[in-house]
Design a protein around this motif. Sequence first.
Motif, short mmCIF file in Angstrom:
data_model
loop_
_atom_site.label_atom_id
_atom_site.label_comp_id
_atom_site.label_asym_id
_atom_site.label_seq_id
_atom_site.Cartn_x
_atom_site.Cartn_y
_atom_site.Cartn_z
N SER A 3 15.77 14.18 10.23
CA SER A 3 15.20 12.83 10.31
C SER A 3 16.04 11.80 9.57
O SER A 3 15.82 10.60 9.73
N GLY A 4 16.92 12.25 8.67
CA GLY A 4 17.69 11.33 7.84
C GLY A 4 17.04 11.03 6.50
O GLY A 4 17.60 10.29 5.69
N TYR A 5 15.87 11.63 6.25
CA TYR A 5 15.14 11.33 5.00
C TYR A 5 15.94 11.77 3.77
O TYR A 5 16.14 10.98 2.83
N GLN A 6 16.40 13.01 3.76
CA GLN A 6 17.18 13.49 2.61
C GLN A 6 18.44 12.65 2.43
O GLN A 6 18.82 12.32 1.31
N ALA A 7 19.08 12.29 3.53
CA ALA A 7 20.29 11.46 3.45
C ALA A 7 19.97 10.11 2.81
O ALA A 7 20.73 9.60 1.98
N ALA A 8 18.83 9.52 3.18
CA ALA A 8 18.42 8.23 2.60
C ALA A 8 18.16 8.36 1.10
O ALA A 8 18.51 7.47 0.32
N ILE A 9 17.53 9.47 0.70
CA ILE A 9 17.29 9.70 -0.73
C ILE A 9 18.62 9.76 -1.48
O ILE A 9 18.80 9.14 -2.53
N ASP B 46 0.83 -1.21 0.00
CA ASP B 46 0.00 0.00 0.00
C ASP B 46 0.85 1.25 0.00
O ASP B 46 0.58 2.19 -0.72
N LYS B 47 1.89 1.27 0.85
CA LYS B 47 2.75 2.46 0.93
C LYS B 47 3.48 2.71 -0.38
O LYS B 47 3.69 3.84 -0.77
N ARG B 48 3.89 1.63 -1.06
CA ARG B 48 4.56 1.83 -2.34
C ARG B 48 3.62 2.52 -3.31
O ARG B 48 4.02 3.42 -4.03
N ARG B 49 2.36 2.09 -3.29
CA ARG B 49 1.37 2.74 -4.15
C ARG B 49 1.21 4.21 -3.81
O ARG B 49 1.10 5.06 -4.68
N VAL B 50 1.19 4.51 -2.53
CA VAL B 50 1.06 5.90 -2.09
C VAL B 50 2.27 6.71 -2.57
O VAL B 50 2.14 7.83 -3.03
N ARG B 51 3.44 6.08 -2.49
CA ARG B 51 4.65 6.78 -2.94
C ARG B 51 4.62 7.01 -4.44
O ARG B 51 5.03 8.05 -4.94
N GLU B 52 4.14 6.01 -5.18
CA GLU B 52 4.09 6.19 -6.63
C GLU B 52 3.12 7.31 -7.01
O GLU B 52 3.37 8.07 -7.94
N ARG B 53 2.05 7.43 -6.25
CA ARG B 53 1.10 8.53 -6.49
C ARG B 53 1.76 9.87 -6.16
O ARG B 53 1.62 10.85 -6.88
N MET B 54 2.52 9.91 -5.07
CA MET B 54 3.24 11.12 -4.69
C MET B 54 4.21 11.52 -5.81
O MET B 54 4.28 12.69 -6.21
N VAL B 55 4.93 10.54 -6.35
CA VAL B 55 5.90 10.81 -7.40
C VAL B 55 5.20 11.39 -8.64
O VAL B 55 5.65 12.36 -9.24
N ARG B 56 4.07 10.83 -8.97
CA ARG B 56 3.33 11.28 -10.15
C ARG B 56 2.71 12.67 -9.92
O ARG B 56 2.92 13.59 -10.71
N MET C 129 12.78 8.51 -4.57
CA MET C 129 11.58 9.02 -3.90
C MET C 129 10.49 7.96 -3.84
O MET C 129 9.64 7.99 -2.95
N SER C 130 10.48 7.04 -4.81
CA SER C 130 9.44 6.00 -4.73
C SER C 130 9.91 4.80 -3.90
O SER C 130 9.11 3.91 -3.60
N THR C 131 11.17 4.81 -3.48
CA THR C 131 11.71 3.69 -2.69
C THR C 131 11.75 3.98 -1.19
O THR C 131 11.39 3.12 -0.38
N VAL C 132 12.22 5.18 -0.80
CA VAL C 132 12.46 5.43 0.63
C VAL C 132 11.13 5.57 1.38
O VAL C 132 10.26 6.35 0.98
N PRO C 133 10.95 4.80 2.46
CA PRO C 133 9.70 4.80 3.22
C PRO C 133 9.57 6.06 4.09
O PRO C 133 9.83 6.00 5.30
N GLY D 192 19.92 2.82 10.96
CA GLY D 192 20.44 1.47 11.19
C GLY D 192 19.35 0.43 10.98
O GLY D 192 19.54 -0.57 10.29
N LYS D 193 18.17 0.72 11.55
CA LYS D 193 17.03 -0.20 11.40
C LYS D 193 16.67 -0.39 9.94
O LYS D 193 16.28 -1.47 9.50
N LEU D 194 16.78 0.70 9.18
CA LEU D 194 16.42 0.64 7.76
C LEU D 194 17.59 0.16 6.90
O LEU D 194 17.50 0.16 5.67
N LYS D 195 18.70 -0.20 7.57
CA LYS D 195 19.87 -0.77 6.88
C LYS D 195 20.61 0.19 5.95
O LYS D 195 21.22 -0.23 4.97
#
Length: 215
Positions: free
Chosen positions: A91-97, A5-15, A32-36, A123-126
């Motif tokens: 939060s580390g979000y930009q770093a993950a991107i 479901d979240k992947r779908r939400v991300r794909e909608r966000m990307v579009r 952007m469609s990969t990072v949770p 770390g949890k997200l590897k």
Amino acid sequence: MVQVDKRRVRERMVRDQLKSRGITDKAVLRAMSTVPRHLFVQEALQSQAYEDNPLPIGHAQTISQPYIVALMSQYLQAEEGMTVLEIGTGSGYQAAILAEMGLQVYSVERLRELHVETRQRLGKLKYFRIRLKLDDGTLGWPENAPYDRIMVTAGGPKVPEPLIDQLADPGMLIMPVGGSKRRQELVIVEKSEGQVSRRREGGVAFVDLVGEHGW
Ligand code: SAH
């Protein structure tokens, strides 16, 4: 099930938020469609994580709107394998991107609580290859310099001189700069053949860059 479901939400966000506004860089769109993103905000705000606005991440700081994260990432014109220094881990979000784009990421945060929380989260997200430091990022991270790219995700009165010194040649830096707090313009600094040039892009609103070469 939830993951799907979240992947779908991300794909909608990307579009709807990114492609529709001119983000075309394939590595950025893929990241952007990969990072949770929902795992980078407080639990109570997870259902709002993919909305078209910034969100609080505690300690009076915010995670940028998805479009701004994508826009700044696209401006970098980064190629896989490059090194990037981020100032303002949050939060580390930009770093993950940036890591998902194939970059070697170094990121500096000045608030201990955020630094510690984010180290655990990544770390949890590897995301083991992202290197984090607790310090005043306006001084950069000289031990690993030079950096092919530098991204500052907090707004300051000017581009800190140590960051320009730590930029590779060729290299590119992006940062929100403004004389008044919470209201800045994105400034892009390019270093090439010993010359440093600057240009301004659109208006943005970031939290303050606080430090020796900040507010
Ligand atoms: N990039 C982050 C959001 C950044 S919010 C994300 O993806 O979530 C801005 C961050 O910059 C805040 O966490 C703030 O504490 C940090 N900051 C402000 N001044 C700083 C400085 N001098 N050095 C390092 N971090 C700083």
